[in-house]
Scaffold this active site. Structure first.
Site, PDB file in Angstrom:
ATOM      1  N   LYS A  13       0.834  -1.216   0.000  1.00 21.59           N
ATOM      2  CA  LYS A  13       0.000   0.000   0.000  1.00 21.59           C
ATOM      3  C   LYS A  13       0.866   1.262   0.000  1.00 21.59           C
ATOM      4  O   LYS A  13       0.647   2.172  -0.794  1.00 21.59           O
ATOM      5  CB  LYS A  13      -0.939   0.026   1.229  1.00 21.59           C
ATOM      6  CG  LYS A  13      -1.919  -1.146   1.281  1.00 21.59           C
ATOM      7  CD  LYS A  13      -2.890  -1.019   2.428  1.00 21.59           C
ATOM      8  CE  LYS A  13      -2.233  -1.011   3.794  1.00 21.59           C
ATOM      9  NZ  LYS A  13      -1.514  -2.270   4.118  1.00 21.59           N
ATOM     10  N   ARG A  86      -9.415   0.397   9.312  1.00 22.29           N
ATOM     11  CA  ARG A  86      -8.938  -0.968   9.560  1.00 22.29           C
ATOM     12  C   ARG A  86      -9.936  -1.781  10.377  1.00 22.29           C
ATOM     13  O   ARG A  86      -9.654  -2.935  10.696  1.00 22.29           O
ATOM     14  CB  ARG A  86      -7.619  -0.896  10.325  1.00 22.29           C
ATOM     15  CG  ARG A  86      -6.409  -1.437   9.557  1.00 22.29           C
ATOM     16  CD  ARG A  86      -5.193  -1.099  10.377  1.00 22.29           C
ATOM     17  NE  ARG A  86      -4.007  -1.814  10.074  1.00 22.29           N
ATOM     18  CZ  ARG A  86      -2.941  -1.276   9.507  1.00 22.29           C
ATOM     19  NH1 ARG A  86      -2.950  -0.032   9.082  1.00 22.29           N
ATOM     20  NH2 ARG A  86      -1.843  -1.978   9.365  1.00 22.29           N
ATOM     21  N   ARG A 125      11.329  -5.987   4.544  1.00 26.04           N
ATOM     22  CA  ARG A 125      11.149  -4.525   4.395  1.00 26.04           C
ATOM     23  C   ARG A 125      12.202  -3.777   5.216  1.00 26.04           C
ATOM     24  O   ARG A 125      12.518  -4.123   6.337  1.00 26.04           O
ATOM     25  CB  ARG A 125       9.754  -4.131   4.874  1.00 26.04           C
ATOM     26  CG  ARG A 125       9.557  -2.621   4.939  1.00 26.04           C
ATOM     27  CD  ARG A 125       8.098  -2.222   5.019  1.00 26.04           C
ATOM     28  NE  ARG A 125       7.325  -2.940   5.998  1.00 26.04           N
ATOM     29  CZ  ARG A 125       5.989  -2.912   6.065  1.00 26.04           C
ATOM     30  NH1 ARG A 125       5.306  -2.217   5.184  1.00 26.04           N
ATOM     31  NH2 ARG A 125       5.351  -3.590   6.987  1.00 26.04           N
ATOM     32  N   ARG A 158      11.704  -2.248  10.770  1.00 20.29           N
ATOM     33  CA  ARG A 158      10.685  -1.910  11.769  1.00 20.29           C
ATOM     34  C   ARG A 158      10.586  -3.038  12.782  1.00 20.29           C
ATOM     35  O   ARG A 158      10.626  -4.205  12.406  1.00 20.29           O
ATOM     36  CB  ARG A 158       9.332  -1.718  11.071  1.00 20.29           C
ATOM     37  CG  ARG A 158       9.137  -0.337  10.507  1.00 20.29           C
ATOM     38  CD  ARG A 158       7.950  -0.230   9.573  1.00 20.29           C
ATOM     39  NE  ARG A 158       6.712  -0.795  10.088  1.00 20.29           N
ATOM     40  CZ  ARG A 158       5.548  -0.746   9.439  1.00 20.29           C
ATOM     41  NH1 ARG A 158       5.473  -0.164   8.252  1.00 20.29           N
ATOM     42  NH2 ARG A 158       4.460  -1.283   9.951  1.00 20.29           N
ATOM     43  N   ARG A 169       0.224  -9.653  13.223  1.00 21.97           N
ATOM     44  CA  ARG A 169      -0.397  -8.620  12.391  1.00 21.97           C
ATOM     45  C   ARG A 169      -1.304  -9.254  11.342  1.00 21.97           C
ATOM     46  O   ARG A 169      -2.365  -8.721  11.020  1.00 21.97           O
ATOM     47  CB  ARG A 169       0.682  -7.746  11.744  1.00 21.97           C
ATOM     48  CG  ARG A 169       1.410  -6.918  12.808  1.00 21.97           C
ATOM     49  CD  ARG A 169       2.635  -6.259  12.259  1.00 21.97           C
ATOM     50  NE  ARG A 169       2.314  -5.238  11.296  1.00 21.97           N
ATOM     51  CZ  ARG A 169       3.172  -4.766  10.393  1.00 21.97           C
ATOM     52  NH1 ARG A 169       4.391  -5.259  10.323  1.00 21.97           N
ATOM     53  NH2 ARG A 169       2.808  -3.821   9.579  1.00 21.97           N
TER      54      ARG A 169
END
Ligand code: ADP
Ligand code: AMP
Length: 219
Positions: A13, A86, A125, A158, A169
Site C-alpha cells: 500500500k 482498519r 522490508r 521496523r 499482524r
C-alpha cells in the site's frame, strides 16, 4: 480525488501510494506513518499507541478516528487513505465524518495477496528512519546496500516487521480488518480489485489504469 487503499499489511500500500500521489498530486495519509511520527515525537498519542503497535495489535478506534479525521481536515483537497479504515467501526466513523463535511470517497482500491508472500515482504522490508522511504532487501533494493537513496541514512527494520510480530499482524488483519472490504461491498462504491502479487511496476500499471479511468470521469 479522494481514495482509500485497502489491503493487508505488507501488500504494498505504502509503495503504491507514493506513486499515486506523484502522478495525481494528492496527499498521502498513512495511519501507520502518522503513528510512527507521533511515537518519534514522544507525544501522548504516540506513547498510548506504542504497545499496541509493537505487539501487532490495532490501536483503539477512538484514538485512530480522531487522528485520521484531523489529518483529513488538515490535508484539505485530495488524499489517499493508507491503513485506514482498519475496522468496520472506523469505516462507519469515516462515513459519518465525510457526510458531515459534505464530501465523499471517489474510489476504493483493494490490493489482494496471499499471506505467504506477505510474510516475505514484511520481513524483508527496510525503511529510512529520516524520510520514511521504503525498500525491500530483494524486491526493491536501494542503490547501495542498506542506505537510503534519497538522504544517505542507514536503513532500519521496523520492530513490528520481525517474524513473531508479523504473524500477529496477519491474524489481526484476518480477524478485524478483512471485514472492511465486506463493508464497502455492501455500499454502492465500486471496489477496484488489484492482484498485488505482481511486480511493483505491474501493480502500479494496474492501479493507474483504474485511476486514470476514474479521473477521466472527472473525479
Ligand atoms: P504496506 O504499506 O501495505 O504495509 P509496503 O508498501 O511497505 O506495504 O510494502 C511491503 C514490502 O514489500 C516493502 O519492503 C516493499 O519494498 C515490498 N514491496 C512492495 N510492493 C511489492 C511488489 N509488488 N513486489 C515485491 N515487493 C514489494
Ligand atoms: P502500518 O504502518 O499500516 O503497517 O501500521 C503499523 C501499526 O500501526 C499497525 O500494526 C497498528 O498497530 C497501527 N495502526 C495503523 N493504522 C491503524 C488503524 N487504522 N487502526 C488501528 N491501528 C492502526
Amino acid at each position: 480525488m479522494k481514495l482509500i487503499l485497502l489491503g493487508p499489511p505488507g501488500a504494498g500500500k505504502g509503495t503504491q501510494c507514493k506513486r499515486i500521489v506523484d502522478r495525481y498530486g494528492m496527499n498521502h495519509l498513512s495511519s501507520g506513518d502518522i503513528l510512527r511520527a507521533e511515537r518519534s515525537a514522544d507525544t501522548n498519542l504516540g506513547r498510548k499507541a506504542q504497545s499496541y503497535m509493537d505487539s501487532g495489535a490495532l490501536v483503539p478506534d477512538d484514538l485512530i478516528i480522531e487522528m485520521m479525521v484531523g489529518a483529513m481536515k488538515k490535508a484539505g483537497g485530495g488524499y489517499v487513505l493508507d491503513g485506514f479504515p482498519r475496522t468496520v467501526a472506523q469505516a462507519e466513523a469515516l462515513d459519518a465524518a465525510l457526510e458531515k463535511a459534505g464530501e465523499q470517497i471517489d474510489g476504493i482500491v483493494n490490493l489482494v495477496i496471499d499471506d505467504q508472500i506477505i510474510i516475505g515482504r514484511m520481513t524483508g522490508r527496510r525503511s529510512c528512519p529520516k524520510c520514511g522511504a521504503v525498500y525491500h532487501i530483494e524486491n526493491l533494493k536501494p542503490k547501495v546496500d542498506n542506505i537510503c537513496d534519497k538522504d544517505g541514512e542507514p536503513l532500519v527494520q521496523r520492530k513490528d516487521d520481525k517474524p513473531e510480530v508479523v504473524a500477529n499482524r496477519l491474524k489481526t488483519y484476518h480477524e478485524q480488518t478483512a471485514a472492511v472490504v465486506g463493508y464497502y461491498t455492501k455500499t454502492d462504491k465500486e471496489i477496484m480489485t488489484i492482484d498485488a502479487a505482481q511486480s511493483p511496476e505491474a501493480v502500479t500499471a494496474s492501479v493507474f489504469a483504474k485511476l486514470d479511468a476514474l479521473s477521466d470521469q472527472g473525479r
